[in-house]
Structures are given as structure tokens and as C-alpha cells.
Design a protein around this motif. Structure first.
Motif, mmCIF file in Angstrom:
data_model
loop_
_atom_site.group_PDB
_atom_site.id
_atom_site.type_symbol
_atom_site.label_atom_id
_atom_site.label_comp_id
_atom_site.label_asym_id
_atom_site.label_seq_id
_atom_site.Cartn_x
_atom_site.Cartn_y
_atom_site.Cartn_z
ATOM 1 N N LEU A 42 0.820 -1.219 0.000
ATOM 2 C CA LEU A 42 0.000 0.000 0.000
ATOM 3 C C LEU A 42 0.851 1.264 0.000
ATOM 4 O O LEU A 42 0.418 2.317 -0.489
ATOM 5 C CB LEU A 42 -0.914 -0.017 1.227
ATOM 6 C CG LEU A 42 -1.952 1.092 1.376
ATOM 7 C CD1 LEU A 42 -2.976 0.989 0.261
ATOM 8 C CD2 LEU A 42 -2.643 0.995 2.724
ATOM 9 N N LEU A 43 2.071 1.148 0.513
ATOM 10 C CA LEU A 43 2.902 2.329 0.754
ATOM 11 C C LEU A 43 3.265 3.124 -0.505
ATOM 12 O O LEU A 43 3.013 4.334 -0.555
ATOM 13 C CB LEU A 43 4.160 1.912 1.513
ATOM 14 C CG LEU A 43 5.102 3.026 1.936
ATOM 15 C CD1 LEU A 43 4.407 3.961 2.927
ATOM 16 C CD2 LEU A 43 6.363 2.440 2.566
ATOM 17 N N ALA A 112 2.718 -14.561 -2.264
ATOM 18 C CA ALA A 112 1.356 -14.533 -1.696
ATOM 19 C C ALA A 112 0.529 -13.512 -2.466
ATOM 20 O O ALA A 112 0.176 -12.446 -1.963
ATOM 21 C CB ALA A 112 1.420 -14.191 -0.214
ATOM 22 N N TRP A 113 0.175 -13.880 -3.700
ATOM 23 C CA TRP A 113 -0.427 -12.896 -4.596
ATOM 24 C C TRP A 113 -1.837 -12.514 -4.179
ATOM 25 O O TRP A 113 -2.266 -11.385 -4.418
ATOM 26 C CB TRP A 113 -0.396 -13.410 -6.041
ATOM 27 C CG TRP A 113 -1.209 -14.636 -6.299
ATOM 28 C CD1 TRP A 113 -0.799 -15.932 -6.207
ATOM 29 C CD2 TRP A 113 -2.589 -14.678 -6.702
ATOM 30 N NE1 TRP A 113 -1.820 -16.793 -6.516
ATOM 31 C CE2 TRP A 113 -2.933 -16.047 -6.831
ATOM 32 C CE3 TRP A 113 -3.547 -13.710 -6.969
ATOM 33 C CZ2 TRP A 113 -4.207 -16.455 -7.197
ATOM 34 C CZ3 TRP A 113 -4.815 -14.107 -7.336
ATOM 35 C CH2 TRP A 113 -5.139 -15.480 -7.454
ATOM 36 N N ARG A 114 -2.584 -13.427 -3.554
ATOM 37 C CA ARG A 114 -3.953 -13.072 -3.132
ATOM 38 C C ARG A 114 -3.911 -12.043 -2.009
ATOM 39 O O ARG A 114 -4.658 -11.059 -2.022
ATOM 40 C CB ARG A 114 -4.710 -14.322 -2.681
ATOM 41 C CG ARG A 114 -5.008 -15.310 -3.782
ATOM 42 C CD ARG A 114 -5.972 -16.382 -3.292
ATOM 43 N NE ARG A 114 -6.088 -17.461 -4.254
ATOM 44 C CZ ARG A 114 -5.324 -18.544 -4.274
ATOM 45 N NH1 ARG A 114 -4.397 -18.713 -3.341
ATOM 46 N NH2 ARG A 114 -5.484 -19.482 -5.188
ATOM 47 N N LEU A 118 -5.170 -8.127 -2.104
ATOM 48 C CA LEU A 118 -6.065 -7.596 -1.073
ATOM 49 C C LEU A 118 -5.510 -6.305 -0.485
ATOM 50 O O LEU A 118 -6.252 -5.326 -0.292
ATOM 51 C CB LEU A 118 -6.252 -8.644 0.032
ATOM 52 C CG LEU A 118 -7.129 -8.224 1.223
ATOM 53 C CD1 LEU A 118 -8.561 -7.975 0.772
ATOM 54 C CD2 LEU A 118 -7.092 -9.294 2.309
ATOM 55 N N CYS A 119 -4.204 -6.275 -0.231
ATOM 56 C CA CYS A 119 -3.592 -5.065 0.331
ATOM 57 C C CYS A 119 -3.628 -3.911 -0.663
ATOM 58 O O CYS A 119 -3.940 -2.776 -0.298
ATOM 59 C CB CYS A 119 -2.152 -5.371 0.739
ATOM 60 S SG CYS A 119 -2.012 -6.488 2.141
ATOM 61 N N ALA A 158 -1.789 -3.626 10.885
ATOM 62 C CA ALA A 158 -2.656 -4.315 11.824
ATOM 63 C C ALA A 158 -4.037 -4.556 11.231
ATOM 64 O O ALA A 158 -4.708 -5.524 11.570
ATOM 65 C CB ALA A 158 -2.780 -3.506 13.116
ATOM 66 N N ALA A 159 -4.468 -3.673 10.310
ATOM 67 C CA ALA A 159 -5.824 -3.770 9.764
ATOM 68 C C ALA A 159 -6.024 -5.039 8.959
ATOM 69 O O ALA A 159 -7.093 -5.665 9.015
ATOM 70 C CB ALA A 159 -6.123 -2.549 8.895
ATOM 71 N N VAL A 160 -5.010 -5.455 8.201
ATOM 72 C CA VAL A 160 -5.151 -6.660 7.376
ATOM 73 C C VAL A 160 -5.366 -7.892 8.254
ATOM 74 O O VAL A 160 -6.249 -8.712 7.993
ATOM 75 C CB VAL A 160 -3.907 -6.850 6.478
ATOM 76 C CG1 VAL A 160 -3.970 -8.186 5.746
ATOM 77 C CG2 VAL A 160 -3.817 -5.719 5.469
ATOM 78 N N LYS A 161 -4.581 -8.003 9.307
ATOM 79 C CA LYS A 161 -4.741 -9.139 10.211
ATOM 80 C C LYS A 161 -6.098 -9.104 10.895
ATOM 81 O O LYS A 161 -6.722 -10.142 11.108
ATOM 82 C CB LYS A 161 -3.624 -9.133 11.262
ATOM 83 C CG LYS A 161 -2.233 -9.378 10.666
ATOM 84 C CD LYS A 161 -1.165 -9.380 11.748
ATOM 85 C CE LYS A 161 0.206 -9.647 11.138
ATOM 86 N NZ LYS A 161 1.282 -9.629 12.170
ATOM 87 N N GLN A 162 -6.554 -7.900 11.248
ATOM 88 C CA GLN A 162 -7.853 -7.768 11.896
ATOM 89 C C GLN A 162 -8.977 -8.179 10.952
ATOM 90 O O GLN A 162 -9.948 -8.821 11.365
ATOM 91 C CB GLN A 162 -8.058 -6.322 12.358
ATOM 92 C CG GLN A 162 -9.257 -6.126 13.288
ATOM 93 C CD GLN A 162 -9.095 -6.850 14.606
ATOM 94 O OE1 GLN A 162 -8.078 -6.722 15.266
ATOM 95 N NE2 GLN A 162 -10.100 -7.620 14.980
ATOM 96 N N LEU A 163 -8.864 -7.824 9.672
ATOM 97 C CA LEU A 163 -9.861 -8.225 8.684
ATOM 98 C C LEU A 163 -9.951 -9.733 8.569
ATOM 99 O O LEU A 163 -11.037 -10.302 8.415
ATOM 100 C CB LEU A 163 -9.519 -7.618 7.319
ATOM 101 C CG LEU A 163 -9.915 -6.166 7.083
ATOM 102 C CD1 LEU A 163 -9.383 -5.697 5.741
ATOM 103 C CD2 LEU A 163 -11.434 -6.003 7.136
#
Length: 212
Positions: A42-43, A112-114, A118-119, A158-163
Motif C-alpha cells: 500500500l505504501l 502470496a499474490w492473493r 487484497l492489500c 494491523a488492519a489486514v490481520k484484523q480483517l
């Protein structure tokens, strides 16, 4: 569409020096934190968008653009269309980061393309909130808005893991590409497009009514 292409090209011209600094910085930072390399995707995209909007404000580019025979609708549309090349560049940087790490023996796992997709999909959503604020606040609020969204980029880790915890079906798709129901991704996709479209309408309304 022809005008939009040149407006996007203008954005890449004003951030080209930033890109030359961003890519090596991103590769070094990502390599040292390779365990979470997908969330770093995302950066680059978000920093490029923030930088292009900031340069527009600092150099009064908007005042120059509205003086041209180009509708304001196309000026706003170009900012939203630029989301795509920014996303592609961000994806390419992350794949390059993976290849460097793979060549150096840092990992033997497949890409880990999926999770990466997602990111990167989070970037247009962030942009859909950033751009209306950019057009609304202008020069006075640019620094504050940029700081808030840079903090949101940091929270993305942290948001990705939370999702994944909130939506087990999403975690299943990331792991093996399966979903509980084919209707879920369709609804999610429609909602995704609706958010972007509503964001564009808000930005257009604000920019059209703005006295520059």
C-alpha cells in the motif's frame, strides 16, 4: 480521455524524482521487514498520490489547469484514473521486493499474490476518502490530511490481520482461493465500485463549486 491521459502524465512528471527515491527506500525497508512484505504494498501507491496532490497545491497547478480548455470533470477524473497506474507500480515494486528476497535466499515460499492483491485493493478505498478531503480543504488542510493518511498507512499493517479475524471467508480466500458463496465477492465488488463512484461525485461537486 485524451486530456485525462495527459493530466495523468503530468502527475507522473511532477513525482518522477520522488519515484526514484521511493523505490530504493521501499525495497530496503521492505527487505528488512520481509515477514510482512505484502502489507507494504500500500505504501508506494499512497505516497505517490499524496505527493502528486501536495505538489499540485504547492505549485498552484489547479489554478493553471482550470485556465486551460479542459473541463473540471476531466481534471478530477484524471486523479481517480491515476489510481490504476499507481496501483500497478506498487504491485510491481512489491513483486520486485519478493524476487530480491527470493534470490537472496530470504524466502522459499511462493508469492502470496492473493494477500498482495487484497492489500493493494485497500489503496483505492483510502484514495476515495483522501481525494474529496484534498479538494475540499485545499492548501490550508493539506498537511493535516497528509499526516492523517500516512498514519492510516501505518495502521494498515494491523488492519489486514484484523480483517482476517473478522471475516473468516476472506482468510479462506487468501489461503486457498475458495469462498463460502460466489455471491459474496460480487456484492463486495459492487460495494467497492459504489464507494469509488460516490467519492468521485463528491470530489467533482466540491471542485466544481470551488473558486480557485
Amino acid at each position: 480521455m485524451y486530456n485525462s491521459f495527459h493530466l495523468i502524465r503530468k502527475d507522473f512528471i511532477i513525482v518522477q524524482k520522488f519515484i526514484l527515491l521511493l523505490i530504493p527506500y521501499y525495497l530496503v525497508m521492505g527487505f528488512t521487514n520481509f515477514d510482512n512484505y505484502t502489507v507494504f504494498a500500500l505504501l508506494p501507491a499512497m505516497l505517490l498520490l499524496i505527493n502528486s496532490c501536495t505538489m499540485d497545491v504547492q505549485h498552484n497547478n489547479q489554478k493553471f489547469l482550470v485556465s486551460l480548455p479542459v473541463p473540471r470533470q476531466q481534471i478530477v477524473m484524471a486523479k481517480y484514473l491515476a489510481i490504476l497506474p499507481y496501483s500497478i507500480l506498487s504491485y510491481a515494486c512489491t513483486v520486485l521486493l519478493y524476487l530480491v528476497a527470493f534470490s537472496a535466499g530470504r524466502t522459499t515460499d511462493p508469492l502470496a499474490w492473493r494477500e498482495l492483491l487484497l492489500c493493494i485493493a485497500g489503496f483505492p478505498l483510502l484514495a476515495s476518502f483522501y481525494l474529496p478531503l484534498h479538494y475540499w480543504l485545499g492548501r490550508k488542510g493539506t498537511q493535516v490530511v497528509n499526516m492523517v493518511f500516512i498514519m492510516l498507512i501505518m495502521l494498515n499493517f494491523a488492519a489486514v490481520k484484523q480483517l482476517m479475524e473478522w471475516f473468516p471467508g476472506l482468510a479462506g480466500w487468501v489461503s486457498n482461493g475458495t469462498t463460502d458463496s460466489p455471491l459474496v465477492p460480487v456484492i463486495a465488488g459492487l460495494g467497492y465500485v459504489l464507494i469509488l463512484f460516490c467519492s468521485y461525485l463528491i470530489s467533482l461537486r466540491v471542485f466544481t463549486a470551488k473558486d480557485i
